[in-house]
Design a protein around this motif. Structure first.
Motif, short mmCIF file in Angstrom:
data_model
loop_
_atom_site.label_atom_id
_atom_site.label_comp_id
_atom_site.label_asym_id
_atom_site.label_seq_id
_atom_site.Cartn_x
_atom_site.Cartn_y
_atom_site.Cartn_z
N VAL A 70 19.53 -33.27 -90.10
CA VAL A 70 20.67 -32.45 -89.66
C VAL A 70 21.77 -32.53 -90.71
N ASP A 71 22.58 -31.51 -90.78
CA ASP A 71 23.61 -31.44 -91.83
C ASP A 71 24.90 -32.11 -91.39
N THR A 72 25.30 -31.81 -90.13
CA THR A 72 26.59 -32.26 -89.62
C THR A 72 26.39 -32.95 -88.28
N VAL A 73 27.14 -34.03 -88.06
CA VAL A 73 27.04 -34.75 -86.79
C VAL A 73 28.45 -34.96 -86.24
N THR A 125 23.20 -28.87 -86.70
CA THR A 125 24.21 -29.88 -86.38
C THR A 125 23.84 -30.58 -85.07
N LEU A 126 24.33 -31.80 -84.93
CA LEU A 126 24.23 -32.50 -83.65
C LEU A 126 25.61 -32.49 -83.04
N GLY A 127 25.76 -31.87 -81.87
CA GLY A 127 27.06 -31.85 -81.20
C GLY A 127 27.44 -33.25 -80.74
N PRO A 128 28.67 -33.44 -80.27
CA PRO A 128 29.08 -34.76 -79.80
C PRO A 128 28.28 -35.17 -78.56
N VAL A 129 28.01 -36.45 -78.42
CA VAL A 129 27.35 -36.95 -77.20
C VAL A 129 28.33 -36.73 -76.04
N LEU A 130 27.89 -36.01 -75.03
CA LEU A 130 28.80 -35.64 -73.94
C LEU A 130 28.73 -36.63 -72.77
N PHE A 131 27.73 -37.52 -72.80
CA PHE A 131 27.49 -38.38 -71.63
C PHE A 131 27.97 -39.81 -71.86
N ASN A 132 28.01 -40.54 -70.75
CA ASN A 132 28.45 -41.94 -70.84
C ASN A 132 27.25 -42.84 -71.09
N VAL A 192 17.22 -17.66 -82.59
CA VAL A 192 17.73 -18.18 -83.86
C VAL A 192 17.47 -17.22 -85.04
N PRO A 193 16.26 -16.66 -85.18
CA PRO A 193 16.05 -15.75 -86.31
C PRO A 193 17.04 -14.57 -86.32
N GLU A 194 17.34 -14.03 -85.13
CA GLU A 194 18.31 -12.93 -85.07
C GLU A 194 19.71 -13.42 -85.49
N MET A 195 20.09 -14.57 -85.02
CA MET A 195 21.41 -15.11 -85.37
C MET A 195 21.48 -15.39 -86.87
N MET A 196 20.36 -15.80 -87.45
CA MET A 196 20.34 -16.03 -88.90
C MET A 196 20.54 -14.72 -89.66
N ARG A 197 20.01 -13.65 -89.12
CA ARG A 197 20.20 -12.34 -89.78
C ARG A 197 21.68 -11.93 -89.74
N TRP A 198 22.40 -12.36 -88.72
CA TRP A 198 23.84 -12.06 -88.68
C TRP A 198 24.59 -12.83 -89.78
N GLY A 199 23.97 -13.92 -90.25
CA GLY A 199 24.66 -14.78 -91.22
C GLY A 199 25.23 -16.04 -90.59
N LEU A 200 24.72 -16.43 -89.43
CA LEU A 200 25.20 -17.65 -88.77
C LEU A 200 24.96 -18.86 -89.67
N ASP A 201 25.98 -19.71 -89.79
CA ASP A 201 25.89 -20.85 -90.70
C ASP A 201 25.23 -22.08 -90.08
N TYR A 202 25.53 -22.35 -88.81
CA TYR A 202 25.07 -23.60 -88.20
C TYR A 202 24.58 -23.36 -86.77
N ILE A 203 23.51 -24.07 -86.40
CA ILE A 203 23.11 -24.09 -84.99
C ILE A 203 23.31 -25.51 -84.46
N ARG A 204 23.84 -25.58 -83.24
CA ARG A 204 24.20 -26.88 -82.66
C ARG A 204 23.18 -27.31 -81.61
N MET A 255 15.10 -36.37 -79.27
CA MET A 255 15.85 -35.41 -80.07
C MET A 255 15.20 -35.17 -81.43
N GLY A 256 14.46 -36.15 -81.91
CA GLY A 256 13.78 -35.98 -83.19
C GLY A 256 12.84 -34.78 -83.14
N THR A 257 12.11 -34.66 -82.04
CA THR A 257 11.19 -33.53 -81.88
C THR A 257 11.95 -32.21 -81.75
#
Lengths: 336, 301
Positions: free
Chosen positions: B32-35, B6-13, B231-243, B251-253
């Motif tokens: 990305v899945d969610t923006v 996911t892409l979190g909200p833009v926090l800056f002005n 991230v791999p450890e969090m995926m083993r927990w079953g985490l659905d999304y990374i932000r 950001m593309g890279t």
């Protein structure tokens, strides 16, 4: 000025049973305190109460017609909620008059397990708006909200007309800068969290050193928070009252706030006139001498206003941080 | 379900057109899945972006991405209350609550819980789910064991789980604007000086150490949180999304590097190297995850 019928409560801090007795004897209506663990936001060594001490203290206060509030104002991390539930059970058993909570899970637990227990919403819950306060009142039956130090008196007066609970505001002591309950600065530097360990700027991480220009520097963890010449008193290094360098400024400056204390002594009549139900003095880590002087001064001030008398002059500035005081956001929105 | 980005909200002005184009790129180019869209930090900035909300949300939806509207993180004055109420009334898009005022409006309606709501434990999560929460992003300062317990509990409750893995860590919020203060102004007359610092204003210690970043009323870390190794450890927990939290860097890279880790195409250290190549001066941190000071950086064992 229109005065309320009932005198507002004077809510005073107690870091130890001796401080609690001092506060009660000096004229506090209500004393707030916590257990000796992470369940409250002043989890410092040598501070706070064992369940036995809490029992004796509640007894001492109740015999004198005073109330005791239990601060349970931190956020249990997942897997650790039993410690908080034990503190709740102890508080109920010992008959504390209200519990001051911040976490939704803790509030839910108390409201469902002990529905008769009076709940206050801690400043750590960070609820300064009508809707946020109503959320906690409607979900958990909260009876009083402790407001963050970010509203002006007219704003508080307006808020009061729109919420279904009592208001408690700070009147003296530390001027919290960051939204309470939402600050991870200490954790970022020291690895202990204000939110779930109950610690802001832990003394164990504080050091002082002299730099090459003979300035006294204060450090929190690995970061230098401020530097002082011999002529200045060195402040306690909290991150939000430190000096930093910004790109377009020539000199280090207090980026957030200088070391300063909140003192609303001169605004007390207006605040009582606004109908605020309780006034809170900050400082559970302070000495008994401090508690005695501050509490008795404010007792006299509140009583004077309620009796229509002039408030006697009081010199509280000697008891403030860095001997500097501010009215913060209460007098003017310019503070923001 | 595999872990999604996911892409979190833009926090800056950001300049409004730059802001719009960033979201257009997210729609058209990025995997990305969610923006998340919406002003989270300062209500005064919101009018600049509002004219583009509709366009941006439609473009994201048309590209098969889920658009979620995030609410303000700190609400006190009438303007902010009104803004929050109107975002919470949206029907076409899910809303992410970042403050109890939003929780008030969203009760009884399916909604997201953002990282500025203090979801620290199972009981809090259960209460919020009862009121309609169906997705949680957890606070950045939490350590692995607590995060794992929360992710596990979210699964049991049937809610989605999300953890921020890249970007300057949000550390504090205030009623006072520190950007304005740095320029000897006050919030009510700030002249939007924060727009000069599209990734925030750097604060160094008096002895010159990089330390914090100011973003209006928000204080962030100077270092960029980077949990690629974790991230791999969090995926083993079953985490659905990374932000991934938006910055002006490439950001593309960053997205490509984290996608590589999630899909097992790229070793975490290789992903970190690729992100470092964007800008050699970038400093990373991952201390919170290890229950250590947040600013620390360590290579996983």
């Amino acid at each position: 000025m229109h005065l309320p019928n009932n005198s507002p409560e004077l809510v005073c801090p107690a870091g130890t049973p001796a401080a609690l007795r001092t506060a009660v004897d000096a004229g506090a209506d209500t004393v707030y305190c916590g257990f000796q663990n992470a369940t409250n936001a002043r989890n410092f060594p040598g501070l706070n109460f064992t369940p036995e001490e809490m029992e004796e203290s509640v007894d001492y206060a109740h015999k004198r017609g005073k109330k005791v509030l239990l601060a349970l104002n931190t956020f249990p991390p997942a897997g650790q909620t039993l410690l908080w539930k034990q503190a709740v059970a102890d508080g109920v058993r010992l008959g504390v008059d209200a519990m001051i909570v911040a976490d939704i899970g803790v509030a839910h637990h108390i409201a469902t397990t002990y529905p008769d227990q009076r709940l206050h919403l801690s400043v750590q819950a960070g609820a300064p708006s009508v809707e946020a306060i109503r959320y906690y009142c409607e979900e958990f039956g909260v009876k009083r909200v402790v407001l963050p130090r970010i509203l002006s008196i007219p704003e508080i007066k307006q808020l009061k007309s729109e919420i279904p609970c009592e208001i408690e505001t700070f009147i003296f002591g530390n001027q919290g800068l960051m939204a309470e309950g939402r600050c991870s600065l200490t954790n970022f530097v020291s690895g202990v969290s204000t939110n779930f360990d109950g610690v802001c700027s832990p003394p164990s991480d504080v050091t002082f050193y002299e730099d090459k220009n003979n300035m006294l520097c204060s450090q929190l963890g690995e970061f230098t928070i401020d530097c002082f010449s011999c002529a200045q008193g060195a402040g306690y290094p909290t991150i939000c009252k430190g000096k930093y360098i910004a790109p377009h400024r020539d000199d280090p400056y207090y980026a957030f706030e200088e070391p300063i204390s909140l003192n609303l002594f001169d605004l007390l009549p207006q605040m009582i006139g606004a109908g605020i139900e309780a006034f809170k003095i900050e400082g559970r880590q302070r000495s008994r001498a401090y508690i005695r002087q501050v509490v008795s001064t404010w007792r006299l001030a509140v009583d004077s206003v309620m009796q229509g008398k002039t408030i006697p002059k009081a010199d509280l500035v000697a008891l403030t941080e860095g001997q500097k005081e501010t009215t913060g956001a209460f007098r003017s929105k310019k503070w923001r | 379900m595999s872990t999604k980005l996911t892409l979190g909200p833009v926090l800056f002005n950001w300049k409004a057109e730059y802001w719009r184009d960033f979201y257009f790129r997210a729609a058209d180019e990025w995997d990305v899945d969610t923006v998340y869209v919406g002003e989270v930090i300062c209500s005064k900035r919101s009018p600049f972006f509002e004219p583009y909300y509709g366009e941006v949300a439609e473009r994201l939806s048309a590209a098969g991405k889920k658009a979620v509207f995030s609410t303000l993180s700190e609400i006190m004055i009438p303007r902010e209350r009104k803004m929050t109420k109107s975002v919470c009334a949206l029907d076409d898009y899910p809303v992410e609550a970042n403050d109890a005022a939003a929780l008030f409006h969203l009760r009884g309606k399916p909604h997201y819980i953002g990282q500025y709501v203090n979801t620290y434990n199972e009981d809090t999560m259960a209460h919020l789910v009862k009121n309609g929460a169906q997705h949680f992003t957890f606070p950045s300062e939490l350590y692995a064991a607590a995060l794992k317990a929360l992710v596990t509990e979210a699964k049991k409750l049937g809610a989605g789980s999300e953890i921020m893995v890249f970007g300057r860590a949000p550390l504090a919020l205030s009623a006072r604007c520190y950007h304005a203060r740095a320029h000897n102004k006050i919030k009510d007359n700030c002249q939007f000086v924060c727009e000069n610092d599209p990734d925030g204003m750097e604060l160094r210690t008096v002895d010159g150490k990089a330390f914090l970043t100011i973003n209006g009323v928000q204080t962030m870390s100077h270092s960029y949180m980077n949990l690629a190794q974790e991230v791999p450890e969090m995926m083993r927990w079953g985490l659905d999304y990374i932000r991934l939290s938006p910055h002006t860097l490439d950001m593309g890279t960053v997205i490509e590097a984290f996608q590589g880790v999630v899909q097992g195409r790229c070793e975490p250290l290789e992903a970190i190297r690729k992100i470092q190549e964007i800008d050699a001066s970038l400093k990373f941190s991952n201390g919170f995850f290890y229950h250590k000071p947040g600013y620390l950086w360590q290579y996983a064992a």
